[in-house]
Each structure stands twice: as structure tokens, then as C-alpha cells.
Design a protein around this motif. Structure first.
Motif, PDB file in Angstrom:
ATOM      1  N   PRO A 145      -3.276  23.182  88.876  1.00 14.68           N
ATOM      2  CA  PRO A 145      -2.251  22.606  87.986  1.00 14.68           C
ATOM      3  C   PRO A 145      -1.526  21.408  88.597  1.00 14.68           C
ATOM      4  CG  PRO A 145      -2.116  24.997  87.984  1.00 14.68           C
ATOM      5  CD  PRO A 145      -3.051  24.628  89.088  1.00 14.68           C
ATOM      6  N   ARG A 146      -1.271  21.455  89.905  1.00 18.02           N
ATOM      7  CA  ARG A 146      -0.609  20.323  90.572  1.00 18.02           C
ATOM      8  C   ARG A 146      -1.479  19.084  90.529  1.00 18.02           C
ATOM      9  NH1 ARG A 146       0.340  23.445  95.612  1.00 18.02           N
ATOM     10  NH2 ARG A 146      -0.648  21.664  96.597  1.00 18.02           N
ATOM     11  N   GLU A 147      -2.783  19.265  90.768  1.00 16.45           N
ATOM     12  CA  GLU A 147      -3.689  18.122  90.794  1.00 16.45           C
ATOM     13  C   GLU A 147      -3.879  17.536  89.392  1.00 16.45           C
ATOM     14  OE1 GLU A 147      -4.842  16.587  93.371  1.00 16.45           O
ATOM     15  OE2 GLU A 147      -4.115  18.011  94.868  1.00 16.45           O
ATOM     16  N   VAL A 148      -3.962  18.400  88.378  1.00 12.62           N
ATOM     17  CA  VAL A 148      -4.087  17.906  87.006  1.00 12.62           C
ATOM     18  C   VAL A 148      -2.804  17.199  86.586  1.00 12.62           C
ATOM     19  CG1 VAL A 148      -4.369  18.604  84.587  1.00 12.62           C
ATOM     20  CG2 VAL A 148      -5.825  19.612  86.357  1.00 12.62           C
ATOM     21  N   SER A 181     -10.404  16.206  87.964  1.00 14.73           N
ATOM     22  CA  SER A 181     -10.898  15.211  87.008  1.00 14.73           C
ATOM     23  C   SER A 181     -11.956  15.812  86.087  1.00 14.73           C
ATOM     24  CB  SER A 181     -11.476  14.004  87.745  1.00 14.73           C
ATOM     25  OG  SER A 181     -10.469  13.342  88.485  1.00 14.73           O
ATOM     26  N   GLN A 182     -12.807  16.673  86.649  1.00 15.89           N
ATOM     27  CA  GLN A 182     -13.821  17.335  85.827  1.00 15.89           C
ATOM     28  C   GLN A 182     -13.175  18.282  84.815  1.00 15.89           C
ATOM     29  OE1 GLN A 182     -16.155  18.519  89.523  1.00 15.89           O
ATOM     30  NE2 GLN A 182     -17.825  18.147  88.099  1.00 15.89           N
ATOM     31  N   TYR A 183     -12.140  19.005  85.240  1.00 21.07           N
ATOM     32  CA  TYR A 183     -11.439  19.893  84.316  1.00 21.07           C
ATOM     33  C   TYR A 183     -10.773  19.091  83.193  1.00 21.07           C
ATOM     34  CZ  TYR A 183     -11.975  24.395  86.641  1.00 21.07           C
ATOM     35  OH  TYR A 183     -12.484  25.567  87.149  1.00 21.07           O
ATOM     36  N   VAL A 184     -10.166  17.972  83.525  1.00 24.28           N
ATOM     37  CA  VAL A 184      -9.500  17.164  82.505  1.00 24.28           C
ATOM     38  C   VAL A 184     -10.511  16.680  81.466  1.00 24.28           C
ATOM     39  CG1 VAL A 184      -8.322  14.964  82.102  1.00 24.28           C
ATOM     40  CG2 VAL A 184      -7.539  16.487  83.927  1.00 24.28           C
ATOM     41  N   HIS A 191     -12.583  17.352  75.903  1.00 21.81           N
ATOM     42  CA  HIS A 191     -13.694  17.660  75.001  1.00 21.81           C
ATOM     43  C   HIS A 191     -13.393  18.916  74.180  1.00 21.81           C
ATOM     44  CE1 HIS A 191     -17.717  17.747  73.426  1.00 21.81           C
ATOM     45  NE2 HIS A 191     -17.976  18.915  73.996  1.00 21.81           N
ATOM     46  N   ALA A 192     -12.843  19.958  74.834  1.00 20.02           N
ATOM     47  CA  ALA A 192     -12.545  21.209  74.132  1.00 20.02           C
ATOM     48  C   ALA A 192     -11.487  21.007  73.046  1.00 20.02           C
ATOM     49  CB  ALA A 192     -12.079  22.264  75.134  1.00 20.02           C
TER      50      ALA A 192
END
Length: 500
Positions: free
Chosen positions: A27-30, A479-482, A487-488
Motif C-alpha cells: 500500500p505504501r508503494e502504490v 506498478s504491475q498491481y496498479v 484494468h479490473a
């Protein structure tokens, strides 16, 4: 985007394993990428002992857990360290003010189904009261697995959340939250919802299966593990359920927190080092460990480190025979071990340490500072897991120039490139794979590593420096999660676009 992570663990508030590292760091990185993030988890006893400033709020709720039984709770809050990420805490002492998170010496708490059904329902009730237009509900492991299904089954009750994309991350398929069917009553839903399309699994209530089926997208913690859990060998009975998701199962490798795991800044180390002076730094840390634990003090004796749970999953049926063989044959290796778990393994390690005190050191228990010192001082790190969703210790080892020896499974295969002649030549090798999953296969891999370490200094130095220079930070994973969140959300709201 506004993203809420629902979890039972997040460092430094509550931890039993890697789930906490992910949910305390991701969460911190996002958020650092420009998104608004929050975490919601139970206010366990460890939360109040974390040292963070915990604030009360004016939000309270009463959840009808059964006819005539209202269970009240309140919402607390704090900030995760070095971030603007709010952690919302579900405070209900009857359920969560206990010494451990999930069980005690007698086993799992008997009311875990009730506790975590309450948590899921209370988390949703709290989110309805918080002024946050949620775009993504990111649920983690079985403890939050009911949330996608609850939102789906009660869209009117959770109107402001019904447009949120739901993600379900599997951190370890072996833990599913499988309970007697009677536990469904605590959801507060009509029994018409207890079907194989959502909550029901072979007549029981399975939290993880429910989350997988009802979430908009499923993720797990490495690409290889995402493939493995879709097979009968590693699917733990849910491979068919995952197959029904089609292409909506994605593996994203975990990262490491480089503010904590960085040999150049690590305050737990006797001597800090980086990729430019690793040789002197590792020798100094190795000698310090040898002195501390009474091992033979020599720069020329290879030190093999092991840190983690003493459990069958981690390959101790392979490791113990190899250590015994090295001790009995008087081979010039040292074994530096930190961990706890299976009592028989603990007993065998203690016996080996007593038999060969200058060759085997075993610290039973957990000591975070010692874990850092082992990563810094060892030459090799052995991690022959039978299955490993992602694994973090091999990533710590790479960062500290301690070459990992692993089985080619899950995240281990994704993060450690085997040292073959071809991979040495094309400069991609970072460690060693077992070519046979057996004690003989492990001993052979150790032998290959030691051959390179002591008879091919140039390639060994390149191997260490390549390992230390690899980027395993959370920035890449975040970055991949974002991208996946985006997309979701687009799919959820009928604005589908193809991911990059």
C-alpha cells in the motif's frame, strides 16, 4: 484510484508471515505512485503493542451475528510508518484481544469462522461509513475471502461499494479457511446463497474458495505459483475453481522493503557493505557470526545459512540428511540456522549442534536482527522448499550477496536463475537450482556452488555482484498491481481496455 487493502496482517501491526510484509509495504508503494490507499485489519493485541499512535474515531457498528445476538465494535485508526496510508482497525476485544492471531499451543481458535466472518462484515460496515469512494477492494487470503461474495450478494446494502473492483490475492493455497456449513449462519445471508457458485464447497463453508469465485480478479504472489495452483499437484483441491476464472488469474512477484533489507544501511550489521565492497563486508560479518556462535573462525570455510520455519514444506527432509552427512564425513562446511516450528526438527538440530559445535549453530526461535546478520555473513543460503508461493528469504539473500540454492518451484523458480554454463556465459545466473528434489540433489547443488566459490573466483564475483544489483524492490511490483487495478476497474465499469 482509491484502493483499500483488506487483510488480517500488516507490518508493524500484526504479523505471522509474509502476508504482513506484503500488506504493510505494497500500500505504501502504490500510494507513492499517486494513489489513495488504506488498509483495514483487526485490532489484534499486537496492534496496541506496535508502538504506533492509535486514534479512536466516532464510528461504531453492531453486527447481527445470529438471531438476538448483536456484536458491537468500533473503528480505530493509525498511519503506517513513513507514509500517508491510513490503517483502519476493527476493534472487538472479544474476538481480537488475544495473545496470538489465529490460535494457541492447542491449535487454531475454535471460533475462527465466527471471528473472521465478523471481521469481513465489520470491515464492510466501516467502509460504508468512511468517506472514501472505493475503486478497488483488494482482499488477501482466506480471512477476508467472504468480502467479494458479501458485496455481490447484498448490492443494495453495500451500494457505494458495488462499483468497486474486487481482487483476491492467494498468499498460500494450503490455508483456505474451511469450516462446517453451520458457520454460514454468521454471514447474515439467506441460505439460498449457500451454493457451489459462491460459499459452499463440498458441503462446507470455504472462505478462500468463496473469494476466488466471487472476486473480479485473482492474483497470487509469483507467476510460476499462479500456474502451479491451477494444477492438481498444487491446487489443494481448488484447481478446478481457479480454472473457472479463465484468464483472470495473475501472478505478481512480491518485492522486498529496501528501507529494511539493504546491506549498505542495515543498522543490525557489524559491518555494512554494498556491491562495491562486498568482499570485505561479507568476510567481516561472517567472522562476527563465527565468533558469536563458537564456530571455527576461518574465512576459508564456507558458511551456509538457513532462516525460516522448521517445517516439511521448507524441505527439511532434504536438509537434515545433508547436514548429517557433512558432519559425519567431516566436510569443511558451516551451517548457521535460525528458526522454529516442528519439534522433531528442533530436537535433531540441537543434537547436530551438540555433536559438531564448531560446524553447526542452531538458534531455535526467531530473532530479526540475527536473520539480517545471517543473510550478511553467509556465503550460501539453502531454501529447498517443496512448494513456495513466492518466498522472501531468497530475495533478501540476493540483496546481501548470499547465493541461494533453491528448488525450481513457485517464486523460487521465478527469482533465482540457475548457474549453468549457458547462464554463466550470458550473465544471467544468480543462484543454483536442485536438479533432483532429494538429499542427493541438494548435496549436489551445494557441491556445484562450492566448486564455483573456491575454484572460479571471477565467475563467483560476477554472480554475487549480479545478485546484489538486481531490482527486487516493491516499486516494480507496485506498478504491475496498479496496471491490474486499472484494468479490473475498467472491466467492472464497462470500459474495458487491453493491459499494456
Amino acid at each position: 484510484m482509491n484502493i483499500v487493502y483488506v487483510t488480517s496482517e500488516a507490518v508493524p501491526l500484526a504479523k505471522t508471515g509474509g502476508l504482513a510484509d506484503v500488506c504493510g509495504t505494497l500500500p505504501r508503494e502504490v500510494a507513492a505512485l499517486g494513489h489513495r490507499c488504506a488498509v483495514i485489519l483487526p485490532a489484534f493485541r499486537s496492534v496496541h503493542r506496535s508502538g504506533l499512535k492509535i486514534d479512536t474515531t466516532d464510528i461504531s457498528f453492531a453486527i447481527p451475528m445470529s438471531p438476538g445476538k448483536l456484536v458491537g465494535g468500533r473503528l480505530l485508526r493509525c498511519l503506517l510508518p513513513e507514509s500517508n496510508v491510513v490503517a483502519w482497525l476493527i476493534d472487538q476485544p472479544q474476538y481480537f484481544d488475544r495473545e496470538s492471531l489465529y490460535g494457541d499451543s492447542l491449535g487454531d481458535y475454535r471460533d475462527n469462522a465466527e471471528r473472521f466472518t465478523f471481521f469481513c462484515r465489520a470491515a464492510l460496515a466501516a467502509l460504508m461509513r468512511i468517506e472514501m469512494d472505493v475503486d478497488v477492494l483488494h482482499c488477501n487470503d482466506w480471512q477476508s475471502g467472504l468480502i467479494p461474495a458479501l458485496v455481490q450478494a447484498s448490492p443494495t446494502a453495500y451500494r457505494s461499494l458495488s462499483r468497486a473492483a474486487t481482487l483476491m490475492t492467494i498468499h498460500n493455497m494450503a490455508y483456505q479457511g474451511n469450516f462446517h456449513r453451520d458457520a454460514f449462519a454468521w454471514t447474515g445471508l439467506d441460505w439460498k446463497h449457500f451454493t457451489h457458485e459462491s460459499f459452499e464447497y463440498y458441503g462446507q463453508l470455504n472462505f478462500l474458495k468463496t473469494g476466488i469465485v466471487c472476486a473480479d480478479h485473482v492474483t497470487t504472489v509469483s507467476p510460476r505459483y499462479a500456474m502451479e495452483i491451477c494444477t492438481p499437484q498444487h491446487g489443494c483441491g481448488l484447481d478446478g475453481v481457479l480454472a473457472s476464472k479463465g484468464g483472470r488469474v495473475t501472478g505478481i512477484t512480491n518485492g522486498i522493503d529496501e528501507t529494511v533489507w539493504n546491506p549498505a544501511t542495515d543498522s543490525t550489521l557489524p559491518v555494512r557493505f554494498d556491491v562495491d565492497d562486498w568482499q570485505t563486508g561479507k568476510v567481516a560479518n561472517k567472522r562476527s557470526l563465527q565468533s558469536e556462535f563458537g564456530l571455527e573462525e576461518s574465512d576459508d570455510v564456507p558458511m551456509i545459512g538457513l532462516v525460516g520455519r522448521l517445517a516439511e514444506q521448507k524441505g527439511w527432509d532434504l536438509i537434515l540428511p545433508v547436514i548429517r552427512q557433512h558432519v559425519r564425513e567431516g566436510r569443511p562446511t558451516q551451517w548457521m540456522i535460525l528458526g522454529s516450528g516442528d519439534k522433531q526438527i528442533e530436537t535433531e538440530l540441537a543434537a547436530l549442534a551438540a555433536e559438531a559445535p564448531q560446524q553447526v549453530a542452531a538458534h531455535i526461535g526467531f530473532n530479526d536482527a540475527l536473520a539480517h546478520r545471517i543473510e550478511a555473513g553467509a556465503d550460501l543460503f539453502v531454501m529447498p522448499s517443496h512448494y513456495e508461493p513466492c518466498g522472501l528469504n531468497q530475495l533478501y539473500s540476493l540483496r546481501y550477496g548470499t547465493i541461494p540454492i533453491v528448488t525450481a518451484t513457485g517464486g523460487l523458480a521465478d527469482t533465482v536463475v540457475d548457474t549453468t554454463a549457458e547462464n554463466l556465459a550470458n550473465e544471467t545466473a544468480t543462484g543454483f537450482h536442485l536438479h533432483e528434489v532429494s538429499p542427493r540433489g541438494l548435496d549436489e547443488a551445494v557441491g556445484r556452488a562450492l566448486q564455483l566459490r573456491y575454484h572460479d573466483q571471477k565467475n563467483w564475483n560476477n554472480l554475487v555482484e549480479r545478485a546484489m544489483s538486481a531490482d527486487w524492490s516493491w516499486r516494480k511490483s507496485a506498478s504491475q498491481y496498479v496496471e491490474l487495478y486499472d484494468h479490473a476497474v475498467s472491466l467492472k465499469r464497462g470500459m474495458a481496455k487491453t493491459p499494456k
